[in-house]
Write a protein that holds these residues in place. Structure first.
Motif, PDB file in Angstrom:
ATOM      1  N   PHE A   1       0.839  -1.201   0.000  1.00 51.39           N
ATOM      2  CA  PHE A   1       0.000   0.000   0.000  1.00 51.39           C
ATOM      3  C   PHE A   1       0.875   1.254   0.000  1.00 51.39           C
ATOM      4  O   PHE A   1       0.692   2.160  -0.825  1.00 51.39           O
ATOM      5  CB  PHE A   1      -0.914  -0.038   1.224  1.00 51.39           C
ATOM      6  N   ARG A   2       1.840   1.300   0.900  1.00 51.59           N
ATOM      7  CA  ARG A   2       2.740   2.456   0.963  1.00 51.59           C
ATOM      8  C   ARG A   2       3.567   2.581  -0.308  1.00 51.59           C
ATOM      9  O   ARG A   2       3.757   3.687  -0.826  1.00 51.59           O
ATOM     10  CB  ARG A   2       3.653   2.357   2.179  1.00 51.59           C
ATOM     11  N   TRP A   3       4.066   1.466  -0.808  1.00 54.45           N
ATOM     12  CA  TRP A   3       4.856   1.470  -2.045  1.00 54.45           C
ATOM     13  C   TRP A   3       4.043   2.057  -3.199  1.00 54.45           C
ATOM     14  O   TRP A   3       4.565   2.837  -4.003  1.00 54.45           O
ATOM     15  CB  TRP A   3       5.282   0.036  -2.374  1.00 54.45           C
ATOM     16  N   SER A   4       2.781   1.703  -3.294  1.00 52.54           N
ATOM     17  CA  SER A   4       1.932   2.153  -4.399  1.00 52.54           C
ATOM     18  C   SER A   4       1.839   3.672  -4.437  1.00 52.54           C
ATOM     19  O   SER A   4       1.863   4.288  -5.521  1.00 52.54           O
ATOM     20  CB  SER A   4       0.536   1.542  -4.272  1.00 52.54           C
TER      21      SER A   4
ATOM     22  N   MET B   1      -3.464  -2.105  -7.974  1.00 54.78           N
ATOM     23  CA  MET B   1      -4.775  -2.334  -7.351  1.00 54.78           C
ATOM     24  C   MET B   1      -5.127  -1.220  -6.359  1.00 54.78           C
ATOM     25  O   MET B   1      -6.265  -0.749  -6.319  1.00 54.78           O
ATOM     26  CB  MET B   1      -4.822  -3.693  -6.665  1.00 54.78           C
ATOM     27  N   TYR B   2      -4.178  -0.801  -5.539  1.00 50.27           N
ATOM     28  CA  TYR B   2      -4.460   0.266  -4.581  1.00 50.27           C
ATOM     29  C   TYR B   2      -4.697   1.595  -5.293  1.00 50.27           C
ATOM     30  O   TYR B   2      -5.527   2.407  -4.873  1.00 50.27           O
ATOM     31  CB  TYR B   2      -3.303   0.424  -3.602  1.00 50.27           C
ATOM     32  N   ILE B   3      -3.957   1.841  -6.381  1.00 43.68           N
ATOM     33  CA  ILE B   3      -4.090   3.096  -7.121  1.00 43.68           C
ATOM     34  C   ILE B   3      -5.435   3.147  -7.827  1.00 43.68           C
ATOM     35  O   ILE B   3      -6.123   4.176  -7.814  1.00 43.68           O
ATOM     36  CB  ILE B   3      -2.941   3.230  -8.130  1.00 43.68           C
ATOM     37  N   HIS B   4      -5.812   2.029  -8.451  1.00 43.57           N
ATOM     38  CA  HIS B   4      -7.086   1.955  -9.161  1.00 43.57           C
ATOM     39  C   HIS B   4      -8.249   2.306  -8.244  1.00 43.57           C
ATOM     40  O   HIS B   4      -9.107   3.128  -8.590  1.00 43.57           O
ATOM     41  CB  HIS B   4      -7.250   0.539  -9.714  1.00 43.57           C
ATOM     42  N   GLU B   5      -8.268   1.706  -7.056  1.00 40.05           N
ATOM     43  CA  GLU B   5      -9.394   1.952  -6.149  1.00 40.05           C
ATOM     44  C   GLU B   5      -9.366   3.371  -5.592  1.00 40.05           C
ATOM     45  O   GLU B   5     -10.416   3.994  -5.416  1.00 40.05           O
ATOM     46  CB  GLU B   5      -9.387   0.920  -5.019  1.00 40.05           C
ATOM     47  N   TRP B   6      -8.176   3.895  -5.313  1.00 37.04           N
ATOM     48  CA  TRP B   6      -8.111   5.289  -4.834  1.00 37.04           C
ATOM     49  C   TRP B   6      -8.646   6.242  -5.889  1.00 37.04           C
ATOM     50  O   TRP B   6      -9.378   7.192  -5.575  1.00 37.04           O
ATOM     51  CB  TRP B   6      -6.675   5.670  -4.479  1.00 37.04           C
ATOM     52  N   LEU B   7      -8.312   6.003  -7.160  1.00 35.89           N
ATOM     53  CA  LEU B   7      -8.825   6.860  -8.219  1.00 35.89           C
ATOM     54  C   LEU B   7     -10.345   6.796  -8.302  1.00 35.89           C
ATOM     55  O   LEU B   7     -10.992   7.801  -8.590  1.00 35.89           O
ATOM     56  CB  LEU B   7      -8.193   6.468  -9.559  1.00 35.89           C
TER      57      LEU B   7
END
Length: 509
Positions: free
Chosen positions: A172-175, A290-296
Motif C-alpha cells: 500500500f505504501r509502495w503504491s 490495485m491500490y491506485i485503481h481503487e483510490w482513483l
C-alpha cells in the motif's frame, strides 16, 4: 479485477450495497425529449422588398503571446490548471488578464507554477525555475489490516498472520510513495497510519466484503478531517482450499463522504499467497495498481469533478474508461495520465492534474475548507409552509417544503411538520451530470409502515437525443431517511447518493 457500484458507492456496473438499512422501490422512467418544429407562415408571400442584412464583422479577441520555458526542456505546460498539450519551451496564446502557468518536470518529477499578468497584444517570455517549485499537499491514509473474517453463516474463519498484513501494508505504501507521488509531480505527500483488527472476527457483508457498515464500528475514534482515505485489507483465500471465501476483489465507494468521518473508503479482498502475488504484480509486464485503481475511483469519479475538474468518461465511468481513450493493459500509463490531467479528449486534455491535487484534499473538504466548483458557499436551508390533500387521511394536512443544498444542486423535501403523523413525502432534485441535467421527483406514502416509492427521471442531453426506459427495482423496505419522524431540516445531511448512482448506471446503459 471486478469492480462494482456500491451504496454511497463505487462501481463496476450496478450492484449497490447499502450504507443504511434500505432504499425504496424505485420505478425509473426516462422520458424522451421532444423537438418541436418551428412555425412558418404557411403561404407564399413572394419575395421581400427589404434589402438583405449584412451580418456584422466579428472583431478578433485581442491575445497575448507568452513563451514558457523551464529548468528542464520537455516539461508539460499547464494553463490555469489544465494541461495544454505543449512541452517546454513553447508559446502560449492567452486572453488578457491574470493566469496561472505551471510546468510538470518529467525528469525530476516536480511541479513549478507562477501567476502572471498579461496585456493584450503583448509578447513576453516566462522562465520557471526552482524558486517556482510548489510544496506538496499532505494527504493522510489509514490502513486497516483485518486478521480474521468470516462469511455470514460461514463455518470457518479466514485468517492472515501479522507478516501477511505487513506485506499488504508495505505494498500500500509502495503504491503511493513510488507511483502516485511521482505521477502527481510530487504535489502530494502521503502520510500513513495503520490500525489492525486482530482479536475480533469481523463478519463480512452479504457480498463477502468489508463495507462501510462493517468498518464503521471500528472507527469510533476517527473524526472528520483525520484522513483522506481509509482502506481495509483482508483474506479472501483465493488460491487455497483452506477456508476459501471468495476471489480477489477491490471495491471502492465513489462517495468521498461515505463514512461518518467523511473520508474516502475502499476494501481489498486479497489472495491466500500475499507476498507471492504482490511480488508478481510488481514486475514490468504486470499491473501493480490495485491500490491506485481503487483510490482513483474514490476521487476521480466524484470528488474532483465536484471541485470543477472535468474527467474522462465512458459509459458513466472514469477509471474504467481507459480503453475508450486508447489505453491498454497494464494500466499504469492510464493511471499516470489520469493523475496528471493529461488524458487527451478531442482538442483538450482532462483528468485530475497537479493544480487540483494542490488545491484541496478530501480531509480539507470534510472540514469545509474547500471552495465549491462555483466558488461560492451553498445557500442555507429554506422552509415554505402550505397545505396538501392527503388521500390516506381524507383531509387537508399541513405541509412543509424544505430546500437544502446538495452537492452542486439543491434538494427540495416535502414533509409533514414535526409532531404530526408523516403520511406523504416528496423529494425533488436538480443535479448536473456531464452534459445532461437530472430532474428527480420521489413520492412515498408513509402512514405508519413504509409502503413504496416511485421515481421519475428526465435527462436533458446536449445532443437533444432522449431515450425512454422503465425499470423496477425490488426493495426490502423504504429508506431510513423517509421513515424517520425527525424533521428533515434538523436531521443530518440527506443521503440521495443511492438514487444518483442508480441513475448514473441507467444512463450508462
Amino acid at each position: 479485477m471486478e469492480r462494482q457500484l456500491s451504496n454511497k458507492p463505487n462501481t463496476q456496473l450496478s450492484r449497490l450495497p447499502n450504507r443504511h438499512s434500505a432504499s425504496p422501490l424505485l420505478s425509473l422512467v426516462i422520458l424522451s425529449l421532444i423537438s418541436l418544429p418551428g412555425c412558418g407562415s404557411g403561404g407564399d408571400d413572394g419575395p421581400t422588398s427589404e434589402p438583405p442584412v449584412t451580418p456584422p464583422v466579428a472583431t478578433p479577441t485581442p491575445e497575448a503571446s507568452l513563451t514558457v520555458s523551464a529548468s528542464e526542456s520537455g516539461g508539460a505546460i499547464y494553463l490555469d490548471g489544465r494541461f495544454t498539450g505543449k512541452l517546454t519551451p513553447a508559446e502560449l496564446k492567452l486572453a488578457p488578464g491574470e493566469h496561472s502557468i505551471g510546468v510538470g518536470l518529467n525528469q525530476s518529477e516536480l511541479y513549478l507554477r507562477r501567476t502572471v499578468q498579461v496585456e493584450a497584444d503583448q509578447a513576453g517570455s516566462l522562465a520557471l525555475d526552482e524558486t517556482d517549485h510548489q510544496a506538496p499537499k499532505t494527504w493522510k491514509a489509514l490502513f486497516i489490516g483485518v486478521a480474521k473474517v468470516q462469511a455470514q453463516g460461514g463455518s470457518c474463519v479466514s485468517q492472515y498472520q501479522t507478516e501477511q498484513l505487513n506485506a499488504g501494508f508495505d505494498f500500500f505504501r509502495w503504491s503511493f510513495d513510488e507511483r502516485v507521488e511521482p505521477y502527481s509531480y510530487h504535489t502530494m505527500d502521503w502520510q500513513f497510519e495503520r490500525m489492525d483488527i486482530t482479536d475480533e472476527v469481523v463478519t463480512l457483508s452479504r457480498d463477502k466484503l468489508i463495507g462501510p457498515a462493517e468498518i464503521e464500528p471500528h472507527l469510533t475514534n476517527v473524526d472528520k478531517g483525520d484522513y483522506d482515505l481509509i482502506v481495509s485489507f483482508f483474506r479472501g483465500g483465493a488460491g487455497s482450499d483452506e477456508c476459501y471465501i471468495d476471489d480477489f476483489k477491490g471495491i471502492a465507494w465513489y462517495d468521498y463522504r461515505v463514512l461518518d468521518a467523511d473520508a474516502s473508503y475502499y476494501t481489498i479482498r486479497f489472495y491466500d499467497d500475499v507476498t507471492g502475488r504482490i511480488e508478481a504484480a510488481k514486475t514490468d509486464d504486470r499491473d501493480p495498481g490495485m491500490y491506485i485503481h481503487e483510490w482513483l475511483h474514490t476521487t476521480a469519479e466524484w470528488f474532483f469533478p465536484d471541485q470543477g475538474y472535468p474527467q474522462p468518461s465512458s459509459d458513466g465511468q472514469v477509471v474504467h474508461a481507459a480503453e475508450a481513450y486508447g489505453y491498454s493493459w497494464p494500466w499504469m500509463g492510464w493511471y499516470r495520465d489520469l493523475i496528471r490531467g493529461q488524458v487527451k479528449q478531442q482538442a483538450s486534455y482532462v483528468g485530475i492534474g497537479p493544480d487540483a491535487l494542490l488545491g484541496c484534499s478530501v480531509s480539507e473538504d470534510a472540514l469545509g475548507l474547500c471552495p465549491s466548483a462555483a466558488g461560492q458557499a451553498a445557500p442555507d436551508a429554506s422552509i415554505q409552509a402550505s397545505s396538501l390533500y392527503d388521500k390516506s387521511a381524507g383531509q387537508q394536512v399541513p405541509w412543509q417544503t424544505v430546500s437544502l443544498p446538495y452537492r452542486d444542486g439543491r434538494v427540495a423535501f416535502g414533509q409533514i411538520p414535526a409532531g404530526d403523523r408523516l403520511c406523504l413525502n416528496r423529494h425533488a432534485i436538480d443535479y448536473r451530470l456531464g452534459d445532461g441535467t437530472l430532474a428527480l421527483t420521489l413520492d412515498e406514502s408513509l402512514c405508519g409502515e413504509p409502503s413504496s416509492a416511485s421515481l421519475s427521471f428526465t435527462p436533458w442531453q446536449a445532443d437533444g437525443l432522449g431515450k425512454r426506459l422503465e425499470l423496477a427495482l425490488p426493495v426490502e423496505r423504504a429508506s431510513r431517511l423517509l421513515a424517520s419522524e425527525t424533521p428533515i431540516a434538523d436531521s443530518e445531511r440527506p443521503n440521495l447518493d443511492e438514487l444518483l448512482i442508480n441513475l448514473r448506471a441507467m444512463m450508462a446503459r
